[in-house]
Design an enzyme around this catalytic site. Structure first.
Site, PDB file in Angstrom:
ATOM      1  N   ASP A 104       1.683  -1.119   0.003  1.00 25.35           N
ATOM      2  CA  ASP A 104      -0.077   0.277  -0.090  1.00 25.35           C
ATOM      3  C   ASP A 104       1.158   1.462  -0.478  1.00 25.35           C
ATOM      4  O   ASP A 104       2.046   0.993   0.884  1.00 25.35           O
ATOM      5  CB  ASP A 104      -1.265   0.374   1.166  1.00 25.35           C
ATOM      6  CG  ASP A 104      -1.635   1.557   1.902  1.00 25.35           C
ATOM      7  OD1 ASP A 104      -1.684   2.199   1.100  1.00 25.35           O
ATOM      8  OD2 ASP A 104      -1.733   1.746   2.811  1.00 25.35           O
ATOM      9  N   ASP A 121      -4.645   4.350   2.607  1.00 31.10           N
ATOM     10  CA  ASP A 121      -5.276   3.682   3.109  1.00 31.10           C
ATOM     11  C   ASP A 121      -6.179   2.488   3.299  1.00 31.10           C
ATOM     12  O   ASP A 121      -6.911   1.538   3.888  1.00 31.10           O
ATOM     13  CB  ASP A 121      -6.250   3.722   1.872  1.00 31.10           C
ATOM     14  CG  ASP A 121      -6.017   2.806   0.884  1.00 31.10           C
ATOM     15  OD1 ASP A 121      -5.416   2.528   0.727  1.00 31.10           O
ATOM     16  OD2 ASP A 121      -6.626   3.714  -0.057  1.00 31.10           O
ATOM     17  N   ASP A 146      -2.301  -1.240  -3.352  1.00 29.84           N
ATOM     18  CA  ASP A 146      -2.238  -0.515  -5.060  1.00 29.84           C
ATOM     19  C   ASP A 146      -1.066  -0.460  -5.903  1.00 29.84           C
ATOM     20  O   ASP A 146       0.146  -1.180  -5.973  1.00 29.84           O
ATOM     21  CB  ASP A 146      -2.459   1.196  -4.175  1.00 29.84           C
ATOM     22  CG  ASP A 146      -1.641   1.450  -3.698  1.00 29.84           C
ATOM     23  OD1 ASP A 146       0.067   1.476  -3.776  1.00 29.84           O
ATOM     24  OD2 ASP A 146      -1.597   2.437  -2.570  1.00 29.84           O
ATOM     25  N   ASP A 182      -9.863 -14.711 -16.571  1.00 27.18           N
ATOM     26  CA  ASP A 182     -10.689 -15.429 -15.303  1.00 27.18           C
ATOM     27  C   ASP A 182     -12.168 -16.490 -16.026  1.00 27.18           C
ATOM     28  O   ASP A 182     -13.153 -16.057 -17.388  1.00 27.18           O
ATOM     29  CB  ASP A 182     -11.549 -14.269 -14.791  1.00 27.18           C
ATOM     30  CG  ASP A 182     -12.201 -15.010 -13.642  1.00 27.18           C
ATOM     31  OD1 ASP A 182     -12.012 -15.472 -12.509  1.00 27.18           O
ATOM     32  OD2 ASP A 182     -14.030 -14.309 -13.447  1.00 27.18           O
ATOM     33  N   GLU A 201      -7.842 -19.431 -16.523  1.00 31.01           N
ATOM     34  CA  GLU A 201      -8.301 -20.744 -15.290  1.00 31.01           C
ATOM     35  C   GLU A 201      -9.694 -21.867 -16.038  1.00 31.01           C
ATOM     36  O   GLU A 201     -10.662 -21.050 -16.376  1.00 31.01           O
ATOM     37  CB  GLU A 201      -8.364 -19.537 -14.370  1.00 31.01           C
ATOM     38  CG  GLU A 201      -9.147 -20.436 -13.608  1.00 31.01           C
ATOM     39  CD  GLU A 201     -10.643 -19.212 -12.315  1.00 31.01           C
ATOM     40  OE1 GLU A 201     -10.646 -19.633 -11.589  1.00 31.01           O
ATOM     41  OE2 GLU A 201     -10.866 -18.113 -12.906  1.00 31.01           O
TER      42      GLU A 201
END
Length: 522
Positions: free
Chosen positions: A29, A33, A37, A207, A266
């Site tokens: 991070d 927050d 990211d 995915d 996947e």
């Protein structure tokens, strides 16, 4: 920038690559927050280069209401402000390439978020109208849904809208399934592919690559298929419909226009012949093989979980693709028994996997020997927890942020006092900082293994030959290179195969391989 004229050995860079899966929320991070990211990843590229990986797989960072932590995509061609912006993404790709690391990103073509503009149009549109044709809307039977399909996350796979029609969602109700018979859906995916390829990405992880196409008539499923693990005799029309291969051919056609790019699917398909179909020359470059994830810590079972996917990949002329974990399954340390025993077994299986020919995917934190985290109820966020009525604790337990340094949470992951999932205090012994200083740590084991895999001539060859071995053990040899990998899952030490030891997952005993240990020899 579009690639032109790139050919030669580098065009197949993925064939023996080690990919590192970055679960973006949990890696690093940068803005305090409590959520990982893109800038956090960029700041840790030196670590990834030191680890020795060849490429990254970034989980979804696109605009999303985060009902399923980014796998509910509202805009597939923009970065969610939670993770940064397009400029941050461009900086990450450029810097990763400077470090010699390729970047691949997630693609979520089976469904969108219910906050996608198309779905808003569908809800405003009329039954059977063009707006609804982008999704799988159907009339029910009286008060009942169109069929008996259930969601992967629990509960029915259908939700009714106020005018009486139902829409399909194989996952959460906030993730309506797209209709891949609709030309606009195909055109939009091509737009998305080109958008990211033109920004320099090296490929995609697709995915639910076995789930986009739906069979004609949407026939009922055998309810037992919903709870089957591994190979199943029960009829499940929700996945692996033949129509999915047309979609992959379309994706491959786009990728072929961008040299040196690839796609991995996947594919939760355990039948070898069915799996091989996804790897035909005009479809996917790679297909995830989940056999090692689904196999217990038993030498005979692990051998089968190696031999069968090797044969499937060879039949398709594609490299096999191995993984021991990801953001959807228990971490190996916990899966293999937890504590010291689970750690020893996970280290042994890491050497088994990294000695195999083909492609390897490492899930972030795997190289640190992280276990699952027993999270309190209040912390759980996975939609599986909600949809199961609290009976399935979901996948958050394997998604806790990584510990980087220091002696107390959040261990350098963030400057925030609270992270998006709480980090256990006992991870102070597992931080990157601490393990880099320990030659016997799991991180040091991974670094040594990846270096040998990349540089030692014994790792040549695409086929294996198996030695005779005591019950509960196996040893295989890479044909062409000569590397030997031996594993002992029994309760007694066994003699090592002849050869010089390159690396072992734990201490050896005077020419013997102890229980729960693996070794490499030449």
């Amino acid at each position: 920038m579009r690639r032109t004229g790139e050919t030669g050995p580098e065009s197949d860079w993925w064939r023996g690559a080690v990919f590192y899966q970055v679960y973006v929320r949990s890696f690093a991070d940068s803005d305090g927050d409590g959520v990982g990211d893109l800038e956090g990843i960029r700041a840790r590229l030196g670590y990834l280069e030191l680890l020795g990986v060849d490429a990254l797989w970034l989980t979804p960072f696109f605009r999303s209401p985060m009902a399923d932590h980014g796998y509910d995509v509202a805009d597939p061609r923009d970065v969610d402000p939670l993770f940064g912006d397009l400029e941050a993404f461009d900086r990450l790709v450029a810097d990763a390439h400077q470090h010699g690391i390729r970047v691949t990103v997630d693609l979520v073509p089976n469904h969108t978020s219910d906050q996608h503009r198309w779905f808003a149009d569908a809800l405003r549109g009329a039954p059977h109208g063009p707006e609804r044709d982008r999704y799988v809307f159907r009339d029910g039977t009286g008060e009942a849904p169109p069929n008996n399909w259930v969601s992967v996350f629990g509960g029915p796979a259908w939700t009714r809208v106020p005018d009486g029609q139902w829409y399909l969602h194989l996952f959460d109700s906030t993730q309506p399934d797209l209709n891949w018979d609709n030309g606009e859906v195909r055109e939009d995916l091509e737009h998305t592919l080109r958008f990211w390829l033109d920004r320099g990405v090296d490929g995609f992880r697709i995915d639910v690559a076995h789930g986009m196409a739906k069979p004609d008539g949407l026939p009922d499923m055998d309810p037992r298929a919903a709870t089957a693990i591994g190979p199943s005799p029960y009829y499940d029309p929700r996945f692996d419909d033949d129509g999915v291969h047309d979609i992959h051919r379309m994706i491959r056609k786009v990728l072929d226009g961008y040299p040196n790019t690839m796609a991995v699917g996947e594919i939760w398909v355990t039948d070898n012949d069915r799996l091989a179909r996804y790897l035909r020359p005009d479809e996917l470059h790679l297909g995830f093989n989940f056999r090692l994830v689904l196999t217990g810590y038993d030498a005979a079972q692990v051998r089968t979980a190696i031999e069968e996917p090797l044969a499937a990949a060879a039949a398709a002329g594609a490299p096999p693709t191995w993984t021991l974990s990801n953001h959807d399954v228990w971490r190996e340390v916990s899966r293999y028994g937890g504590g010291e025993l689970g750690t020893r077994r996970a280290r042994a299986m890491a050497l088994v996997e990294l000695a195999l020919p083909g492609v390897v995917y490492v899930y972030n934190g795997e190289e640190l020997g992280l276990p699952n985290v027993d999270l309190p109820d209040w912390a759980l966020q996975d939609p599986r927890w909600r949809r199961s009525g609290g009976t399935d604790r979901g996948r958050d337990l394997c998604r806790v942020p990584l510990p980087w340094e220091g002696s107390d949470p959040p261990f350098g992951f963030s400057t925030a006092e609270r992270t998006w999932l709480p980090m256990p205090a006992e991870w102070s012994a597992l931080t990157v900082e601490r393990q880099l200083e320990d030659a016997d740590s799991t991180l040091s084991l991974y670094r040594q293994a990846l270096e040998l895999r990349k540089t030692h001539e014994a790792f040549a060859g695409e086929a294996l030959e198996w030695y005779g071995a005591p019950e509960g053990c196996f040893a295989y040899r890479r044909k062409g290179g000569g590397l030997i990998c031996a594993l002992n899952t029994s309760e007694a030490a066994v003699p090592l195969p002849p050869g010089e030891v390159l690396l072992s997952s734990g201490p050896l005993e005077e020419g013997h391989l102890p229980p729960n240990t693996a070794a490499w020899l030449v």
